[in-house]
Design a protein around this motif. Structure first.
Motif, PDB file in Angstrom:
ATOM      1  N   LEU A  19       0.832 -11.272  -4.143  1.00 24.52           N
ATOM      2  CA  LEU A  19       1.984 -10.409  -4.338  1.00 24.52           C
ATOM      3  C   LEU A  19       2.738 -10.269  -3.021  1.00 24.52           C
ATOM      4  N   SER A  20       4.031 -10.126  -3.138  1.00 24.70           N
ATOM      5  CA  SER A  20       4.876  -9.879  -1.980  1.00 24.70           C
ATOM      6  C   SER A  20       5.725  -8.646  -2.244  1.00 24.70           C
ATOM      7  N   CYS A  21       6.101  -7.975  -1.178  1.00 27.05           N
ATOM      8  CA  CYS A  21       6.970  -6.807  -1.277  1.00 27.05           C
ATOM      9  C   CYS A  21       7.973  -6.901  -0.141  1.00 27.05           C
ATOM     10  N   ALA A  22       9.229  -7.057  -0.501  1.00 28.37           N
ATOM     11  CA  ALA A  22      10.293  -7.171   0.493  1.00 28.37           C
ATOM     12  C   ALA A  22      10.967  -5.823   0.683  1.00 28.37           C
ATOM     13  N   ALA A  23      11.095  -5.406   1.924  1.00 29.89           N
ATOM     14  CA  ALA A  23      11.770  -4.151   2.258  1.00 29.89           C
ATOM     15  C   ALA A  23      13.162  -4.450   2.781  1.00 29.89           C
ATOM     16  N   SER A  24      14.129  -3.701   2.305  1.00 31.30           N
ATOM     17  CA  SER A  24      15.504  -3.882   2.772  1.00 31.30           C
ATOM     18  C   SER A  24      16.134  -2.508   3.012  1.00 31.30           C
ATOM     19  N   LEU A  47      -4.709   3.802  -5.221  1.00 30.58           N
ATOM     20  CA  LEU A  47      -4.417   3.026  -4.020  1.00 30.58           C
ATOM     21  C   LEU A  47      -5.378   1.850  -3.955  1.00 30.58           C
ATOM     22  N   VAL A  48      -4.842   0.671  -3.871  1.00 31.21           N
ATOM     23  CA  VAL A  48      -5.654  -0.543  -3.817  1.00 31.21           C
ATOM     24  C   VAL A  48      -5.933  -0.935  -2.373  1.00 31.21           C
ATOM     25  N   ALA A  49      -4.900  -0.911  -1.556  1.00 28.88           N
ATOM     26  CA  ALA A  49      -5.044  -1.312  -0.159  1.00 28.88           C
ATOM     27  C   ALA A  49      -3.898  -0.737   0.650  1.00 28.88           C
ATOM     28  N   SER A  50      -4.155  -0.494   1.913  1.00 31.41           N
ATOM     29  CA  SER A  50      -3.107   0.000   2.796  1.00 31.41           C
ATOM     30  C   SER A  50      -3.251  -0.649   4.162  1.00 31.41           C
ATOM     31  N   ILE A  51      -2.169  -0.603   4.905  1.00 28.99           N
ATOM     32  CA  ILE A  51      -2.150  -1.256   6.215  1.00 28.99           C
ATOM     33  C   ILE A  51      -1.268  -0.448   7.152  1.00 28.99           C
ATOM     34  N   SER A  52      -1.672  -0.382   8.405  1.00 27.47           N
ATOM     35  CA  SER A  52      -0.898   0.340   9.397  1.00 27.47           C
ATOM     36  C   SER A  52       0.364  -0.433   9.764  1.00 27.47           C
ATOM     37  N   GLY A  53       1.237   0.236  10.492  1.00 27.36           N
ATOM     38  CA  GLY A  53       2.531  -0.355  10.812  1.00 27.36           C
ATOM     39  C   GLY A  53       2.452  -1.690  11.529  1.00 27.36           C
ATOM     40  N   ARG A  54       1.545  -1.789  12.451  1.00 30.02           N
ATOM     41  CA  ARG A  54       1.414  -3.033  13.219  1.00 30.02           C
ATOM     42  C   ARG A  54       0.381  -3.979  12.625  1.00 30.02           C
ATOM     43  N   ILE A  70      -4.769  -7.414   2.317  1.00 31.38           N
ATOM     44  CA  ILE A  70      -3.416  -6.932   2.567  1.00 31.38           C
ATOM     45  C   ILE A  70      -2.972  -7.418   3.939  1.00 31.38           C
ATOM     46  N   SER A  71      -1.725  -7.795   4.024  1.00 35.26           N
ATOM     47  CA  SER A  71      -1.179  -8.250   5.302  1.00 35.26           C
ATOM     48  C   SER A  71       0.319  -7.967   5.309  1.00 35.26           C
ATOM     49  N   ARG A  72       0.922  -8.138   6.467  1.00 33.83           N
ATOM     50  CA  ARG A  72       2.352  -7.890   6.579  1.00 33.83           C
ATOM     51  C   ARG A  72       2.947  -8.801   7.633  1.00 33.83           C
ATOM     52  N   ASP A  73       4.213  -9.095   7.453  1.00 30.14           N
ATOM     53  CA  ASP A  73       4.993  -9.853   8.432  1.00 30.14           C
ATOM     54  C   ASP A  73       6.167  -8.967   8.815  1.00 30.14           C
ATOM     55  N   ASN A  74       6.054  -8.281   9.925  1.00 33.65           N
ATOM     56  CA  ASN A  74       7.096  -7.342  10.327  1.00 33.65           C
ATOM     57  C   ASN A  74       8.404  -8.046  10.683  1.00 33.65           C
ATOM     58  N   GLY A  75       8.318  -9.280  11.088  1.00 32.09           N
ATOM     59  CA  GLY A  75       9.539 -10.028  11.376  1.00 32.09           C
ATOM     60  C   GLY A  75      10.349 -10.319  10.123  1.00 32.09           C
ATOM     61  N   LYS A  76       9.675 -10.337   8.980  1.00 28.24           N
ATOM     62  CA  LYS A  76      10.339 -10.611   7.706  1.00 28.24           C
ATOM     63  C   LYS A  76      10.434  -9.362   6.827  1.00 28.24           C
ATOM     64  N   ASN A  77      10.001  -8.220   7.353  1.00 22.08           N
ATOM     65  CA  ASN A  77      10.005  -6.979   6.561  1.00 22.08           C
ATOM     66  C   ASN A  77       9.315  -7.174   5.220  1.00 22.08           C
TER      67      ASN A  77
END
Length: 119
Positions: A19-24, A47-54, A70-77
């Motif tokens: 799954l992906s979640c795009a923030a705008s 709540l399934v999973a959470s992740i800190s800002g960084r 769970i993971s995030r790419d802050n460069g891609k929001n």
């Protein structure tokens, strides 16, 4: 801020999805914790999973530990949820949310994406 989740679908038990979640909008994405929630018919949202800002801290529900990442790419929001070894109990609408990883409070929600796991 707008959150849009996508990537759900129909998969057989034992299969995988990402799954992906795009923030705008006006958001400094890395300032916020993010979470993935799910709600199955007749059940409360969990709540399934959470992740800190960084991305340095994560938390998982016991039911998905070792299977979901769970993971995030802050460069891609963008926020991700890799789901492996899916089973029918994972069937639900999955939502992404913005908030605080530390306090577990969330204030913005995406529209959800359906995940259906067949046996």
């Amino acid at each position: 801020v707008q959150l849009q989740a996508f990537g759900g679908g129909l998969v057989q038990a034992g299969g995988s999805l990402r799954l992906s979640c795009a923030a705008s909008g006006r958001i400094f994405f890395s300032s916020y914790g993010m979470g993935w929630f799910r709600q199955a018919p007749g059940k409360e949202r969990e709540l399934v999973a959470s992740i800190s800002g960084r991305g340095t801290s994560t938390h998982y529900a016991d039911s998905v530990k070792g299977r979901f990442t769970i993971s995030r790419d802050n460069g891609k929001n963008t926020l991700y949820l890799r789901m492996n070894d899916l089973n029918p109990e994972d069937t639900a609408i999955y939502y992404c949310a913005k908030g605080s990883h530390a306090t577990g409070t969330y204030d913005s929600w995406g529209q959800g994406t359906q995940v259906t796991v067949s046996s």
